[in-house]
Design a protein around this motif. Structure first.
Motif, mmCIF file in Angstrom:
data_model
loop_
_atom_site.group_PDB
_atom_site.id
_atom_site.type_symbol
_atom_site.label_atom_id
_atom_site.label_comp_id
_atom_site.label_asym_id
_atom_site.label_seq_id
_atom_site.Cartn_x
_atom_site.Cartn_y
_atom_site.Cartn_z
ATOM 1 N N ALA A 10 0.826 -1.212 0.000
ATOM 2 C CA ALA A 10 0.000 0.000 0.000
ATOM 3 C C ALA A 10 0.857 1.258 0.000
ATOM 4 C CB ALA A 10 -0.925 -0.001 1.217
ATOM 5 N N VAL A 11 1.977 1.229 0.703
ATOM 6 C CA VAL A 11 2.878 2.391 0.751
ATOM 7 C C VAL A 11 3.389 2.716 -0.653
ATOM 8 C CG1 VAL A 11 5.115 3.243 1.560
ATOM 9 C CG2 VAL A 11 3.594 2.036 3.133
ATOM 10 N N ILE A 12 3.826 1.689 -1.366
ATOM 11 C CA ILE A 12 4.346 1.879 -2.725
ATOM 12 C C ILE A 12 3.260 2.470 -3.626
ATOM 13 C CG2 ILE A 12 5.312 0.698 -4.747
ATOM 14 C CD1 ILE A 12 6.396 -1.430 -2.737
ATOM 15 N N ALA A 13 2.060 1.881 -3.565
ATOM 16 C CA ALA A 13 0.946 2.357 -4.391
ATOM 17 C C ALA A 13 0.600 3.803 -4.073
ATOM 18 C CB ALA A 13 -0.271 1.463 -4.184
ATOM 19 N N MET A 14 0.593 4.150 -2.788
ATOM 20 C CA MET A 14 0.237 5.498 -2.350
ATOM 21 C C MET A 14 1.183 6.547 -2.934
ATOM 22 S SD MET A 14 0.149 6.969 1.552
ATOM 23 C CE MET A 14 -1.500 6.511 2.020
ATOM 24 N N ILE A 15 2.487 6.306 -2.858
ATOM 25 C CA ILE A 15 3.474 7.273 -3.335
ATOM 26 C C ILE A 15 3.418 7.406 -4.859
ATOM 27 C CG2 ILE A 15 5.928 7.851 -3.421
ATOM 28 C CD1 ILE A 15 4.656 8.004 -0.611
ATOM 29 N N VAL A 16 3.385 6.272 -5.550
ATOM 30 C CA VAL A 16 3.360 6.292 -7.017
ATOM 31 C C VAL A 16 2.101 6.989 -7.536
ATOM 32 C CG1 VAL A 16 3.204 4.824 -9.082
ATOM 33 C CG2 VAL A 16 4.819 4.240 -7.267
ATOM 34 N N TRP A 17 0.956 6.684 -6.936
ATOM 35 C CA TRP A 17 -0.322 7.255 -7.372
ATOM 36 C C TRP A 17 -0.374 8.758 -7.106
ATOM 37 C CZ3 TRP A 17 -3.496 5.260 -10.683
ATOM 38 C CH2 TRP A 17 -4.833 5.669 -10.769
ATOM 39 N N ALA A 18 0.140 9.192 -5.956
ATOM 40 C CA ALA A 18 0.145 10.624 -5.621
ATOM 41 C C ALA A 18 1.040 11.407 -6.571
ATOM 42 C CB ALA A 18 0.608 10.827 -4.186
ATOM 43 N N ARG A 19 2.190 10.865 -6.906
ATOM 44 C CA ARG A 19 3.093 11.538 -7.849
ATOM 45 C C ARG A 19 2.436 11.668 -9.220
ATOM 46 N NH1 ARG A 19 9.181 9.098 -6.631
ATOM 47 N NH2 ARG A 19 9.660 10.494 -4.878
ATOM 48 N N HIS A 20 1.708 10.621 -9.622
ATOM 49 C CA HIS A 20 1.011 10.670 -10.899
ATOM 50 C C HIS A 20 -0.082 11.740 -10.867
ATOM 51 C CE1 HIS A 20 -1.718 9.280 -14.170
ATOM 52 N NE2 HIS A 20 -0.581 8.971 -14.764
ATOM 53 N N SER A 21 -0.766 11.857 -9.735
ATOM 54 C CA SER A 21 -1.810 12.865 -9.572
ATOM 55 C C SER A 21 -1.218 14.272 -9.663
ATOM 56 C CB SER A 21 -2.527 12.682 -8.234
ATOM 57 O OG SER A 21 -3.504 13.673 -8.038
ATOM 58 N N ASP A 22 -0.075 14.493 -9.007
ATOM 59 C CA ASP A 22 0.591 15.794 -9.072
ATOM 60 C C ASP A 22 1.068 16.104 -10.494
ATOM 61 O OD1 ASP A 22 0.287 16.696 -6.497
ATOM 62 O OD2 ASP A 22 2.238 15.986 -5.794
ATOM 63 N N ARG A 23 1.645 15.108 -11.136
ATOM 64 C CA ARG A 23 2.219 15.310 -12.468
ATOM 65 C C ARG A 23 1.134 15.637 -13.503
ATOM 66 N NH1 ARG A 23 4.990 11.079 -12.439
ATOM 67 N NH2 ARG A 23 3.766 9.712 -13.793
ATOM 68 N N THR A 24 0.002 14.948 -13.394
ATOM 69 C CA THR A 24 -1.089 15.170 -14.360
ATOM 70 C C THR A 24 -2.029 16.295 -13.918
ATOM 71 O OG1 THR A 24 -2.454 13.494 -13.253
ATOM 72 C CG2 THR A 24 -1.075 12.749 -15.098
ATOM 73 N N GLU A 25 -1.852 16.782 -12.679
ATOM 74 C CA GLU A 25 -2.707 17.824 -12.099
ATOM 75 C C GLU A 25 -4.183 17.417 -12.142
ATOM 76 O OE1 GLU A 25 -1.735 21.492 -14.014
ATOM 77 O OE2 GLU A 25 0.367 21.415 -13.398
ATOM 78 N N GLU A 26 -4.432 16.131 -11.878
ATOM 79 C CA GLU A 26 -5.798 15.589 -11.880
ATOM 80 C C GLU A 26 -6.067 14.963 -10.514
ATOM 81 O OE1 GLU A 26 -9.353 13.505 -12.300
ATOM 82 O OE2 GLU A 26 -7.485 12.525 -11.713
ATOM 83 N N ARG A 27 -7.239 15.218 -9.963
ATOM 84 C CA ARG A 27 -7.572 14.676 -8.636
ATOM 85 C C ARG A 27 -8.760 13.703 -8.671
ATOM 86 N NH1 ARG A 27 -2.659 16.094 -7.070
ATOM 87 N NH2 ARG A 27 -2.404 18.318 -6.613
ATOM 88 N N THR A 28 -9.804 14.055 -9.414
ATOM 89 C CA THR A 28 -11.063 13.302 -9.332
ATOM 90 C C THR A 28 -10.887 11.809 -9.570
ATOM 91 O OG1 THR A 28 -12.350 15.240 -10.015
ATOM 92 C CG2 THR A 28 -13.394 13.079 -10.283
ATOM 93 N N TRP A 29 -10.359 11.425 -10.741
ATOM 94 C CA TRP A 29 -10.227 10.003 -11.051
ATOM 95 C C TRP A 29 -9.157 9.325 -10.193
ATOM 96 C CZ3 TRP A 29 -13.906 7.467 -13.285
ATOM 97 C CH2 TRP A 29 -14.800 8.156 -14.123
ATOM 98 N N HIS A 30 -8.245 10.132 -9.654
ATOM 99 C CA HIS A 30 -7.232 9.573 -8.747
ATOM 100 C C HIS A 30 -7.831 9.245 -7.378
ATOM 101 C CE1 HIS A 30 -4.364 10.932 -11.790
ATOM 102 N NE2 HIS A 30 -3.489 10.126 -11.209
ATOM 103 N N VAL A 31 -9.059 9.714 -7.130
ATOM 104 C CA VAL A 31 -9.804 9.312 -5.928
ATOM 105 C C VAL A 31 -10.803 8.204 -6.272
ATOM 106 C CG1 VAL A 31 -11.420 10.071 -4.128
ATOM 107 C CG2 VAL A 31 -9.535 11.571 -4.832
ATOM 108 N N VAL A 32 -11.507 8.366 -7.393
ATOM 109 C CA VAL A 32 -12.571 7.422 -7.768
ATOM 110 C C VAL A 32 -12.034 6.010 -7.972
ATOM 111 C CG1 VAL A 32 -14.244 6.818 -9.570
ATOM 112 C CG2 VAL A 32 -14.045 9.191 -8.800
ATOM 113 N N ILE A 33 -10.992 5.870 -8.780
ATOM 114 C CA ILE A 33 -10.486 4.531 -9.125
ATOM 115 C C ILE A 33 -10.050 3.745 -7.880
ATOM 116 C CG2 ILE A 33 -8.670 3.275 -10.372
ATOM 117 C CD1 ILE A 33 -8.866 5.507 -12.533
ATOM 118 N N PRO A 34 -9.226 4.329 -6.970
ATOM 119 C CA PRO A 34 -8.848 3.569 -5.771
ATOM 120 C C PRO A 34 -10.036 3.195 -4.883
ATOM 121 C CG PRO A 34 -7.389 5.442 -6.062
ATOM 122 C CD PRO A 34 -8.519 5.614 -7.028
#
Length: 436
Positions: free
Chosen positions: A291-315
């Protein structure tokens, strides 16, 4: 392009602030959920039924709910350094006292008091990070901070399992030793906070003058950009009435129900397959590492793409399916796999979610709004564990309760989509598209 100065400041912020707040949250989360391991022998010793344990475990969040907003407003007024120190010392004392519960009523009282003592810690740190980290780095900073929760489970579960195997010391049972040994670090760290934390960038002597000036200017520019939007909220009362704050609280409710169901019930669910105390701790920790690995990778992707909504919905959808899978699990391997899926989903959703409030809140509004999201959302930490215990009493198994918790995460996903649709022209949507 990121300038050399910005890169240097970002690196210093990550190294100075993040490891320390992670350590604080590690200890906080350990003291919050070690009751799940204490329950392995405590419940019988003091006469707690599954329903009574689930109710008492969840009472933490009632105390937390009632005192969260006042606590965070005090933090906004007196500064993070002094208030976080107070929070840690008081929760350490209450956690220590939990070793001496004698029955359901004293268990209920101390779980409630633990929530009162710790109220304001998590939203206080989220607010603190928003004062230091520019928007482009905020989800990643929040992810590293919140990674301490699954890390606490990954390390704390085998540690708690090992403590539970200790022989009685000075007449204290294994579960009593667990509470005492895991409470002491909180008290010690509370005093250390006074020396280590810096309230604002303007007071950061550990930054070079040009670094400090750049950070102050950057945070001021972002604050002015927020305030220029019609949907910006700075007042405490306005924030508490803001529909976006209430929507984010409902979204967080589902993730909290899932997180604390895992923290309180995973050891007992795993133990039913015949594992010993230490093996149970080891197996409860495995999903958290992933979970730690997934959390960091997913958050960086969210910051890089500047997208939040689907980064909450999918998980949230992933975690919901994980709970359904757990409810149908028939073997130890299946339940561990289900817990991995649930852990990854819940952990990945949190950082993008917590990057949203600071897009339209500032000042006292941010203090009150973030605290409201956390306090209302954390009521899921009461509902989830209580539902598991009550439905286990009724049905004799864990499946029905796991389905209920999964449903709360489905609601989180739906509300996130509704919030996005209704906010097309609000700061949340605008800043997601343009990165202001």
């Amino acid at each position: 392009m990121i300038s050399e100065l910005e890169s240097r400041v970002s690196r210093k912020l990550m190294l100075r602030i993040i490891p320390f707040v992670m350590l604080l949250y590690f200890v906080s989360f350990l003291d919050r959920v070690n009751v799940g391991f204490a329950a392995l022998t405590m419940n019988r010793a003091i006469g707690l039924s599954p329903a009574a344990f689930g109710f008492g475990g969840g009472l933490f969040f009632i105390g937390y709910f009632l005192f969260e907003v006042p606590s965070n407003l005090i933090l906004h007024r007196v500064g993070a350094r002094r208030w976080i120190a107070r929070v840690m010392v008081s929760w350490g004392i209450v956690s220590f006292a939990s070793a001496f519960v004698v029955g359901p009523n004293s268990f209920y009282a101390l779980r409630f008091m633990l929530g009162v003592a710790e109220a304001g810690f998590f939203p206080g740190i989220i607010l603190y990070l928003s004062l230091w980290f520019p928007l482009r780095q905020r989800a990643a900073a929040a992810a590293w901070f919140m990674a301490a929760a699954p890390i606490s489970t990954a390390i704390g579960s085998p540690l708690s399992g090992a403590i539970m195997k200790l022989p009685p010391v000075a007449g204290l049972a294994d579960w009593q030793l667990l509470y005492i040994l895991e409470a002491v670090p909180a008290i010690i760290l509370g005093f250390f906070v006074l020396k280590y934390l810096t309230d604002t960038p303007a007071k950061a002597q550990w930054l070079q003058p040009e670094e400090r000036a750049w950070l102050i200017a950057k945070m001021k520019t972002e604050a002015e950009a927020r305030q220029a939007h019609a949907g910006h909220t700075a007042g405490a009362l306005s924030a508490l009435r803001d529909p976006r704050v209430l929507a984010l609280a409902l979204i967080y409710f589902g993730t909290s129900a899932g997180l604390y169901t895992l923290g309180l019930w995973a050891p007992l669910i795993i133990r039913q397959y015949g594992f010993g105390l230490f093996e149970t701790g080891l197996l409860a920790g495995i999903p958290s590492i992933l979970a730690v690995i997934a959390m960091i990778v997913w958050a960086r992707h969210s910051d890089r793409t500047e997208e939040r909504t689907w980064h909450v919905v999918i998980p949230c959808v992933v975690a919901c399916l994980g709970f359904v899978f757990a409810g149908n699990a028939a073997t130890a391997l299946m339940i561990i796999l289900a817990l991995v899926i649930v852990n990854i989903g819940i952990s990945a959703a949190k950082a993008p979610l917590w990057a949203m409030p600071s897009m339209f809140l500032s000042g006292a509004g941010a203090a009150a709004g973030i605290a409201m999201i956390n306090s209302v959302g954390n009521l899921g930490g009461f509902v989830g564990p209580f539902a598991i215990g009550w439905l286990k009493n009724v049905t004799g198994g864990y499946s029905a309760g796991l389905y209920v918790v999964g449903a709360t995460l489905a609601v989180s996903a739906v509300v996130t989509l509704m919030l996005s649709r209704q906010s097309k022209q609000t700061p949340v949507a605008v800043e997601e598209r343009h990165g202001h």
